[in-house]
Design an enzyme around this catalytic site. Structure first.
Site, PDB file in Angstrom:
ATOM      1  N   ASN A   9       1.527  12.685  -8.033  1.00  0.00           N
ATOM      2  CA  ASN A   9       2.866  13.102  -8.461  1.00  0.00           C
ATOM      3  C   ASN A   9       3.480  11.936  -9.235  1.00  0.00           C
ATOM      4  OD1 ASN A   9       5.505  13.926  -8.683  1.00  0.00           O
ATOM      5  ND2 ASN A   9       5.949  13.898  -6.485  1.00  0.00           N
ATOM      6  N   LYS A  11       6.195  11.813 -10.850  1.00  0.00           N
ATOM      7  CA  LYS A  11       7.669  11.793 -10.795  1.00  0.00           C
ATOM      8  C   LYS A  11       8.241  11.495 -12.181  1.00  0.00           C
ATOM      9  CE  LYS A  11       7.261  10.648  -5.947  1.00  0.00           C
ATOM     10  NZ  LYS A  11       7.762   9.949  -4.763  1.00  0.00           N
ATOM     11  N   HIS A  97       9.677  19.122  -2.802  1.00  0.00           N
ATOM     12  CA  HIS A  97       9.559  17.674  -2.602  1.00  0.00           C
ATOM     13  C   HIS A  97      10.856  17.128  -2.008  1.00  0.00           C
ATOM     14  CE1 HIS A  97       9.083  13.427  -3.279  1.00  0.00           C
ATOM     15  NE2 HIS A  97       7.788  13.656  -3.345  1.00  0.00           N
ATOM     16  N   GLU A  99      12.526  14.585  -2.593  1.00  0.00           N
ATOM     17  CA  GLU A  99      13.517  14.106  -3.580  1.00  0.00           C
ATOM     18  C   GLU A  99      14.304  15.275  -4.157  1.00  0.00           C
ATOM     19  OE1 GLU A  99      10.628  11.883  -5.826  1.00  0.00           O
ATOM     20  OE2 GLU A  99      10.407  10.552  -4.098  1.00  0.00           O
ATOM     21  N   GLU A 169       4.913  15.488   4.128  1.00  0.00           N
ATOM     22  CA  GLU A 169       5.362  14.194   3.627  1.00  0.00           C
ATOM     23  C   GLU A 169       6.552  13.700   4.447  1.00  0.00           C
ATOM     24  OE1 GLU A 169       4.019  13.548  -0.655  1.00  0.00           O
ATOM     25  OE2 GLU A 169       5.897  14.632  -0.772  1.00  0.00           O
ATOM     26  N   GLY A 175       7.450   6.292  -0.639  1.00  0.00           N
ATOM     27  CA  GLY A 175       7.888   5.186  -1.490  1.00  0.00           C
ATOM     28  C   GLY A 175       8.391   3.982  -0.703  1.00  0.00           C
ATOM     29  N   SER A 215       3.202   6.943   0.840  1.00  0.00           N
ATOM     30  CA  SER A 215       2.597   5.608   0.758  1.00  0.00           C
ATOM     31  C   SER A 215       1.086   5.587   0.981  1.00  0.00           C
ATOM     32  CB  SER A 215       3.314   4.639   1.705  1.00  0.00           C
ATOM     33  OG  SER A 215       4.674   4.503   1.310  1.00  0.00           O
TER      34      SER A 215
HETATM   35  P1  PGA Z   1       4.559   7.671  -2.450  1.00  0.00           P
HETATM   36  O1  PGA Z   1       5.132   9.133  -2.794  1.00  0.00           O
HETATM   37  O2  PGA Z   1       3.048   7.810  -2.451  1.00  0.00           O
HETATM   38  O3  PGA Z   1       5.064   6.794  -3.529  1.00  0.00           O
HETATM   39  O4  PGA Z   1       5.075   7.323  -1.107  1.00  0.00           O
HETATM   40  C1  PGA Z   1       4.562  10.276  -2.243  1.00  0.00           C
HETATM   41  C2  PGA Z   1       5.284  11.490  -2.762  1.00  0.00           C
HETATM   42  O5  PGA Z   1       6.488  11.422  -2.980  1.00  0.00           O
HETATM   43  O6  PGA Z   1       4.664  12.545  -2.987  1.00  0.00           O
END
Ligand code: PGA
Length: 252
Positions: A9, A11, A97, A99, A169, A175, A215
């Site tokens: 992803n 983003k 997601h 976010e 997740e 992140g 992560s």
């Molecule tokens: P990350 O994000 O690997 O940077 O933690 C995962 C995601 O948001 O799908």
């Protein structure tokens, strides 16, 4: 048999040039790999979907969108519909997601509508969900995940589920550099598969891919992916680096 999936992803990252370069590098890195029952997906920004898809033509890399609007069409400035994605030959979309839930107010009810719109257009969905740190600390993580899945997906028919990929997740791991331990991931994934089995059938549940996200990096991917109910990962940060993403693909 359910597929293993490594999905990146991206983003809101990468210029047009960087997007093309990144996908080309991943493609070069994986040309000699035998990807048995394993899918590799990248999700660039909307504006580069076609460019990246053109670059990946004839390669095993699939291209997904990061979001879409629930409405079929109309006065929704700045939005993208399922039909628009299909019209440029995009077959997969990430929905739910954290976010999107946190910054853009996407509730379970909105997500249920998005899921229906995507399926009506024959799009495959990578459906994300997961608890925040407070939920985990207070022991509510199973309850939260159960309600996120129930509210958005349990109205679907068994046939619809052939187009659903689940992505657990935990928000506290996205992140942040902090990862759920392989055992925590397995515990939740087994819970999710059981939930789906109880609502539908064991057979259906066994065929749903459940990805872990939060992560994932080259140093922890192998251990997480070794768990029985972890069928791959949704990768954010580490998917922006071709070498890291390739190492994660190799770990599956
Ligand atoms: P990350 O994000 O690997 O940077 O933690 C995962 C995601 O948001 O799908």
């Amino acid at each position: 048999m359910r597929s293993k999936i490594v999905a990146g992803n991206w983003k809101m990252n990468n210029s047009a040039k960087e997007s093309k370069k990144l996908v080309k590098q991943i493609q070069n890195n994986i040309t000699n790999l035998t990807l048995e029952n394993t899918r590799v997906i990248v999700a660039p920004s909307f504006v580069y979907l076609q460019k990246v898809a053109k670059k990946t033509k004839g390669s095993p890399i699939e291209v997904a969108a990061q979001n879409m609007n629930q409405a079929a069409k109309g006065a929704f400035t700045g939005e993208i519909s399922a039909e628009m994605l299909k019209s440029i030959h995009i077959d997969t979309v990430i929905l739910g997601h954290s976010e999107r839930r946190e910054y853009y107010g996407e509730t379970d009810a909105i997500l249920a509508e998005k899921v229906k719109a995507a399926l009506a257009n024959n799009l495959e969905i990578i459906f994300c969900f997961g608890e925040v740190l407070e939920d985990r600390k207070s022991g509510k993580h199973f309850e939260v995940v159960k309600s996120q899945i129930t509210n958005a997906l349990f109205d679907l028919s068994a046939e619809d589920w052939s187009n659903i990929v689940l992505a657990y997740e935990p928000v506290w791991a996205i992140g942040t550099g902090e990862t759920a331990s392989p055992d925590q991931a397995q515990e939740m994934h087994a819970f999710i598969r059981d939930l789906v089995a109880q609502k539908y059938t064991q057979h259906l549940a066994e065929n749903v891919s459940i990805l872990y996200g939060g992560s994932v990096k080259p140093s922890n991917a192998e251990e997480i992916f070794s768990k029985a109910d972890v069928d791959g990962g949704l990768i954010g940060g580490a998917s922006l680096n071709a070498e890291d993403f390739t190492a994660i693909i190799k770990a599956i």
